[in-house]
Design an enzyme around this catalytic site. Structure first.
Site, mmCIF file in Angstrom:
data_model
loop_
_atom_site.group_PDB
_atom_site.id
_atom_site.type_symbol
_atom_site.label_atom_id
_atom_site.label_comp_id
_atom_site.label_asym_id
_atom_site.label_seq_id
_atom_site.Cartn_x
_atom_site.Cartn_y
_atom_site.Cartn_z
ATOM 1 N N GLU A 46 0.864 3.890 1.828
ATOM 2 C CA GLU A 46 1.315 4.323 3.157
ATOM 3 C C GLU A 46 2.497 3.502 3.656
ATOM 4 O O GLU A 46 3.420 4.036 4.282
ATOM 5 C CB GLU A 46 0.186 4.188 4.197
ATOM 6 N N CYS A 62 -2.244 -0.371 7.515
ATOM 7 C CA CYS A 62 -1.497 0.889 7.427
ATOM 8 C C CYS A 62 -1.618 1.690 8.717
ATOM 9 O O CYS A 62 -0.634 2.276 9.189
ATOM 10 C CB CYS A 62 -1.968 1.687 6.222
ATOM 11 N N HIS A 76 0.844 -1.191 0.000
ATOM 12 C CA HIS A 76 0.000 0.000 0.000
ATOM 13 C C HIS A 76 0.885 1.250 0.000
ATOM 14 O O HIS A 76 2.024 1.208 0.490
ATOM 15 C CB HIS A 76 -0.905 0.018 1.243
ATOM 16 N N CYS A 105 -6.108 1.724 5.949
ATOM 17 C CA CYS A 105 -6.729 0.454 6.385
ATOM 18 C C CYS A 105 -6.112 0.045 7.728
ATOM 19 O O CYS A 105 -5.251 0.734 8.269
ATOM 20 C CB CYS A 105 -6.508 -0.623 5.328
#
EC number: 3.5.4.33
Lengths: 149, 149
Positions: free
Chosen positions: B58, B89, B56, B86
């Site tokens: 992040e 993260c 992801h 999420c």
């Protein structure tokens, strides 16, 4: 017939990884990922050496297993990890759709159970396999660290 | 005096990253990390290209910023991300002790607010900055994806 490749067998492998982390001055957590009685990832915590909070054993294991499989979903895989996953790792395991998580020691403070992190509906989780060994290694690490400082 | 380097300024940079993800066929989420009005990480989601659920925006931004800073804690840093983080993260951001999280669009289903992921006590979070732009890009991605299949 007794299967010698049971949860205890694989957790011992994860504990060997945790010992490697210990020897490097890392918080001793180790993990392996298994598919069809084959270990496809062996990792240990490297947050200090890599200067990276995301370098937990489980995160590296997920990446390594996906590389091995050539796909990002860990269907039919089991993760063995010596300490209950944290929010980050449980969140990553959610995305991986892994079939099973087996952990050793509980993490009452920052583990995914206490913090109620959502697991994927396809994922089963069991704990307590070689918990005392995992916990003893962690305790020894923190005592030695305290005595050095 | 008006500071031109406000949250909207940096969120536009994160949106440029999201557009890059879109152009690669990735779910369009982008992120930047800023310290003292300096961008030290620019990343976008790469889960498909890297075959890795942990990639992801992040997560990559946390790793990149820590590399830049030479330390794993993101004290005095702000993360700008086009979509609410999420569980994974937010869990990573917890460990990073980042000072501030600014997100664009809400993720009502899998975001850290709905799933009640614990943030670090040192971390503030605000949302809704350029939310419509972030959301529109995501919607366009999923419509185009559906039409291709």
């Amino acid at each position: 017939m007794i299967n010698p490749f049971d949860d205890t067998y694989y957790m011992k492998k994860a504990l060997q990884e945790a010992q490697e982390a210990f020897d490097k001055g890392e918080i001793p957590v180790g993990a392996v990922i298994v598919i069809k009685d084959r270990i496809i990832a062996r990792t240990h915590n490297l947050t200090e050496l890599l200067n990276d909070v995301t370098a937990h054993a489980e995160m590296q294991a997920i990446t390594a297993a996906a590389n091995f499989l050539g796909g990002k979903y860990l269907t039919n895989c089991t993760l063995y990890v010596t300490l209950e996953p944290c929010q980050m790792c449980a969140g990553a395991l959610y995305w991986s759709q892994i079939s099973k998580i087996v952990y050793g020691a509980r993490d009452e403070e920052r583990g995914c159970i206490a913090l109620d992190t959502k697991l994927h509906p396809k994922t089963k989780m069991v704990g307590g396999i070689l918990a005392e060994e995992a916990s003893a290694l962690l305790k020894r690490f923190f005592i030695e660290k305290r005595n050095l400082n």
